[in-house]
Design a protein around this motif. Structure first.
Motif, PDB file in Angstrom:
ATOM      1  N   ILE A 219       0.830  -1.211   0.000  1.00  0.00           N
ATOM      2  CA  ILE A 219       0.000   0.000   0.000  1.00  0.00           C
ATOM      3  C   ILE A 219       0.861   1.256   0.000  1.00  0.00           C
ATOM      4  N   MET A 220       1.897   1.288   0.845  1.00  0.00           N
ATOM      5  CA  MET A 220       2.709   2.495   0.945  1.00  0.00           C
ATOM      6  C   MET A 220       3.516   2.738  -0.334  1.00  0.00           C
ATOM      7  N   LEU A 221       4.039   1.687  -0.936  1.00  0.00           N
ATOM      8  CA  LEU A 221       4.790   1.890  -2.182  1.00  0.00           C
ATOM      9  C   LEU A 221       3.881   2.345  -3.312  1.00  0.00           C
ATOM     10  N   MET A 222       2.649   1.865  -3.340  1.00  0.00           N
ATOM     11  CA  MET A 222       1.706   2.346  -4.359  1.00  0.00           C
ATOM     12  C   MET A 222       1.299   3.792  -4.089  1.00  0.00           C
ATOM     13  N   LEU A 223       1.193   4.174  -2.803  1.00  0.00           N
ATOM     14  CA  LEU A 223       0.799   5.547  -2.479  1.00  0.00           C
ATOM     15  C   LEU A 223       1.872   6.558  -2.895  1.00  0.00           C
ATOM     16  N   VAL A 224       3.156   6.164  -2.778  1.00  0.00           N
ATOM     17  CA  VAL A 224       4.209   7.094  -3.205  1.00  0.00           C
ATOM     18  C   VAL A 224       4.397   7.059  -4.714  1.00  0.00           C
ATOM     19  N   GLY A 225       3.660   6.207  -5.407  1.00  0.00           N
ATOM     20  CA  GLY A 225       3.718   6.160  -6.861  1.00  0.00           C
ATOM     21  C   GLY A 225       4.868   5.373  -7.430  1.00  0.00           C
ATOM     22  N   LEU A 226       5.437   4.437  -6.656  1.00  0.00           N
ATOM     23  CA  LEU A 226       6.555   3.644  -7.155  1.00  0.00           C
ATOM     24  C   LEU A 226       6.050   2.627  -8.174  1.00  0.00           C
ATOM     25  N   PRO A 227       6.610   2.601  -9.381  1.00  0.00           N
ATOM     26  CA  PRO A 227       6.212   1.564 -10.349  1.00  0.00           C
ATOM     27  C   PRO A 227       6.513   0.170  -9.799  1.00  0.00           C
ATOM     28  N   PHE A 228       5.626  -0.736 -10.087  1.00  0.00           N
ATOM     29  CA  PHE A 228       5.749  -2.134  -9.626  1.00  0.00           C
ATOM     30  C   PHE A 228       5.752  -2.231  -8.097  1.00  0.00           C
ATOM     31  N   GLY A 229       5.219  -1.219  -7.423  1.00  0.00           N
ATOM     32  CA  GLY A 229       5.249  -1.195  -5.958  1.00  0.00           C
ATOM     33  C   GLY A 229       4.497  -2.345  -5.324  1.00  0.00           C
ATOM     34  N   PHE A 230       3.380  -2.743  -5.934  1.00  0.00           N
ATOM     35  CA  PHE A 230       2.597  -3.828  -5.359  1.00  0.00           C
ATOM     36  C   PHE A 230       3.393  -5.130  -5.388  1.00  0.00           C
ATOM     37  N   PHE A 231       4.006  -5.438  -6.513  1.00  0.00           N
ATOM     38  CA  PHE A 231       4.797  -6.671  -6.624  1.00  0.00           C
ATOM     39  C   PHE A 231       6.009  -6.634  -5.697  1.00  0.00           C
ATOM     40  N   ILE A 232       6.714  -5.511  -5.649  1.00  0.00           N
ATOM     41  CA  ILE A 232       7.904  -5.417  -4.803  1.00  0.00           C
ATOM     42  C   ILE A 232       7.531  -5.573  -3.334  1.00  0.00           C
ATOM     43  N   GLY A 233       6.416  -4.962  -2.912  1.00  0.00           N
ATOM     44  CA  GLY A 233       5.997  -5.074  -1.520  1.00  0.00           C
ATOM     45  C   GLY A 233       5.631  -6.490  -1.136  1.00  0.00           C
ATOM     46  N   ILE A 234       4.875  -7.182  -1.998  1.00  0.00           N
ATOM     47  CA  ILE A 234       4.507  -8.571  -1.716  1.00  0.00           C
ATOM     48  C   ILE A 234       5.742  -9.465  -1.709  1.00  0.00           C
ATOM     49  N   MET A 235       6.651  -9.231  -2.654  1.00  0.00           N
ATOM     50  CA  MET A 235       7.871 -10.041  -2.715  1.00  0.00           C
ATOM     51  C   MET A 235       8.703  -9.855  -1.450  1.00  0.00           C
ATOM     52  N   ALA A 236       8.863  -8.623  -0.999  1.00  0.00           N
ATOM     53  CA  ALA A 236       9.646  -8.368   0.212  1.00  0.00           C
ATOM     54  C   ALA A 236       8.997  -9.017   1.436  1.00  0.00           C
ATOM     55  N   ALA A 237       7.666  -8.989   1.500  1.00  0.00           N
ATOM     56  CA  ALA A 237       6.980  -9.584   2.651  1.00  0.00           C
ATOM     57  C   ALA A 237       7.104 -11.102   2.646  1.00  0.00           C
ATOM     58  N   VAL A 238       6.933 -11.726   1.475  1.00  0.00           N
ATOM     59  CA  VAL A 238       7.016 -13.185   1.403  1.00  0.00           C
ATOM     60  C   VAL A 238       8.419 -13.671   1.761  1.00  0.00           C
ATOM     61  N   LEU A 239       9.433 -12.948   1.310  1.00  0.00           N
ATOM     62  CA  LEU A 239      10.809 -13.344   1.611  1.00  0.00           C
ATOM     63  C   LEU A 239      11.217 -13.045   3.046  1.00  0.00           C
ATOM     64  N   SER A 240      10.380 -12.323   3.790  1.00  0.00           N
ATOM     65  CA  SER A 240      10.738 -11.970   5.161  1.00  0.00           C
ATOM     66  C   SER A 240      10.658 -13.144   6.118  1.00  0.00           C
ATOM     67  N   PHE A 241      10.201 -14.338   5.647  1.00  0.00           N
ATOM     68  CA  PHE A 241      10.220 -15.496   6.547  1.00  0.00           C
ATOM     69  C   PHE A 241      11.657 -15.881   6.881  1.00  0.00           C
ATOM     70  N   ILE A 242      12.625 -15.414   6.074  1.00  0.00           N
ATOM     71  CA  ILE A 242      14.040 -15.498   6.438  1.00  0.00           C
ATOM     72  C   ILE A 242      14.466 -14.090   6.837  1.00  0.00           C
ATOM     73  N   PRO A 243      14.757 -13.841   8.106  1.00  0.00           N
ATOM     74  CA  PRO A 243      15.037 -12.476   8.558  1.00  0.00           C
ATOM     75  C   PRO A 243      16.108 -11.796   7.721  1.00  0.00           C
ATOM     76  N   TYR A 244      15.864 -10.524   7.411  1.00  0.00           N
ATOM     77  CA  TYR A 244      16.750  -9.631   6.670  1.00  0.00           C
ATOM     78  C   TYR A 244      16.807  -9.916   5.167  1.00  0.00           C
ATOM     79  N   VAL A 245      16.440 -11.119   4.725  1.00  0.00           N
ATOM     80  CA  VAL A 245      16.492 -11.408   3.303  1.00  0.00           C
ATOM     81  C   VAL A 245      15.423 -10.608   2.564  1.00  0.00           C
ATOM     82  N   GLY A 246      14.204 -10.590   3.115  1.00  0.00           N
ATOM     83  CA  GLY A 246      13.120  -9.869   2.460  1.00  0.00           C
ATOM     84  C   GLY A 246      13.396  -8.384   2.345  1.00  0.00           C
ATOM     85  N   VAL A 247      13.829  -7.784   3.453  1.00  0.00           N
ATOM     86  CA  VAL A 247      14.047  -6.337   3.415  1.00  0.00           C
ATOM     87  C   VAL A 247      15.247  -5.990   2.546  1.00  0.00           C
ATOM     88  N   LEU A 248      16.265  -6.857   2.481  1.00  0.00           N
ATOM     89  CA  LEU A 248      17.427  -6.569   1.641  1.00  0.00           C
ATOM     90  C   LEU A 248      17.073  -6.657   0.164  1.00  0.00           C
TER      91      LEU A 248
END
Length: 403
Positions: A219-248
């Motif tokens: 939601i926040m990446l789409m609000l700032v108008g980042l292209p592909f923000g929805f996909f990037i946000g979901i990808m970062a969240a799914v990868l967060s099951f391994i700490p620091y990997v998702g956010v990196l």
């Protein structure tokens, strides 16, 4: 006669190895059943809670099945197409972003790079490779995903297996408990409870964390108008099951896209950085400690090792089973370490010998022993009297015969 522990370990080890070989040979054939059992395991607490609320087990399972089907349809119809479309667009624009990065590095920092020509050629090679292989790799991945989701096994067998296993879950647990080896049943129950706590704490807690982070990032990446923000946000969240990997990974991708899209406007680039920084702070200081907790016993390195090993050994089935197997092996490892610390191998002291069998002493009322002794003496006196009388009669008979 008691079976030696070494022999029991040997037989159970053979059984475990046979099970592993069977899973490896069956491969994809058992995948729907493993997924169905996993779904039933995750939803069993929900069914138990609905039962405590007054619903029957059958009605609770029907309600859960209906809710899961509705959620699955919504995700497939609304979210999956957006994710696929943005992922495809991001991969297509990747070569252009790499080219801009190459131009920026070579034009702004030529003196900082000792071998600028080599770096330039490397970036060109990366650009060419990404451009040539992106379409084919993406098509293969998306085709595999579509084939996987579209198979009858996953769309029909998994829900059916999950439904019936969830319906009879408590009875199956009781049946398994009845078939446990009696000598080791308490220990096996203890280990099973610890495995359940570790596995359920990780999976259910991490699912909540992923949902919260996915909602925040997307939601926040789409609000700032980042292209592909929805996909990037979901990808970062799914990868967060391994700490620091998702956010990196998610943060690096988002910042790269922000630099490409918002170059010359540092406010929006800073906003993207702040979104991931705030998400990481909330995840590390609240979500992980409060929701997942530190008692699950699944270290990130241990989880990565399990994913690598089981994925290499059993393929996709191994990846599915990596997390539960990592939880089980972690509990067993802690149990064996505790046993080792209690053994003579760790302490250096010989284990004390097993105590001798105790002497059974029967407690009787006062005077019982004296009465039994008196009765024994009287019986002995009667036996002697009868023997003496018999001798006298035999002597008299002998005299009569002589006279």
């Amino acid at each position: 006669m008691r079976i030696p522990v070494r022999k029991q370990v040997m037989w159970w080890g053979v059984a475990a190895a046979s099970l592993a070989v069977t899973l490896w040979l069956l491969g994809q054939a058992v995948l729907p059943f493993i997924l169905g059992a996993g779904v039933a395991y995750l939803l069993d607490p929900v069914a138990d809670r609905l039962e405590r609320a007054g619903l029957s087990r059958t009605l609770a399972v029907v309600v859960i099945t209906f809710a899961v089907v509705i959620a699955f349809v919504v995700v497939v119809l609304l979210l999956v197409p957006v994710l696929i479309r943005q992922a495809w667009a991001l991969i297509e624009i990747g070569p252009v972003m790499i080219e801009q990065g190459r131009v920026f590095v070579t034009s702004r920092f030529p003196d900082l790079l000792p071998d600028a020509a080599g770096l330039e050629q490397t970036l060109r090679d990366i650009q060419t490779t990404v451009g040539d292989q992106a379409g084919r790799i993406t098509g293969t991945i998306l085709g595999s995903v579509r084939g996987l989701i579209g198979t009858v096994a996953l769309l029909v067998i998994v829900p059916v297996v999950a439904f019936y296993l969830l319906l009879d879950w408590d009875h199956m647990v009781e049946a398994i408990d009845r078939h446990l080896p009696r000598e080791h049943a308490p220990t096996i129950r203890l280990l099973a409870r610890e495995i359940d706590e570790a596995l359920s704490g990780f999976l259910r807690g991490q699912a909540v964390v992923i949902a919260i982070l996915g909602t925040w990032y997307a939601i926040m990446l789409m609000l700032v108008g980042l292209p592909f923000g929805f996909f990037i946000g979901i990808m970062a969240a799914v990868l967060s099951f391994i700490p620091y990997v998702g956010v990196l990974i998610g943060g690096a991708t988002a910042i790269g896209v922000a630099l490409f899209s918002f170059w010359g406007d540092p406010l929006w680039i800073s906003a993207v950085v702040a979104i991931f920084a705030l998400g990481q702070i909330v995840e590390g200081n609240y979500l992980q400690p409060k929701i997942v907790g530190g008692h699950v016993g699944l270290h990130p390195v241990w989880l990565l090792l399990a994913l690598s090993v089981f994925g290499a050994l059993f393929g996709f089935v191994g990846l599915v089973m990596a997390v539960p197997m990592a939880a089980a092996l972690g509990v067993l490892a802690r149990f064996l370490i505790a046993r080792y610390r209690d053994s003579s191998f760790y302490t250096g002291q010989a284990m004390p010998e097993e105590p001798a069998q105790p002497i059974m002493v029967e407690v009787v009322p006062t005077g019982t022993v004296a009465d039994r002794q008196r009765a024994a003496r009287m019986a002995a006196d009667r036996a002697r009297s009868q023997q003496h009388l018999a001798e006298m009669q035999e002597d008299m008979s002998r005299r009569d015969d002589q006279g």
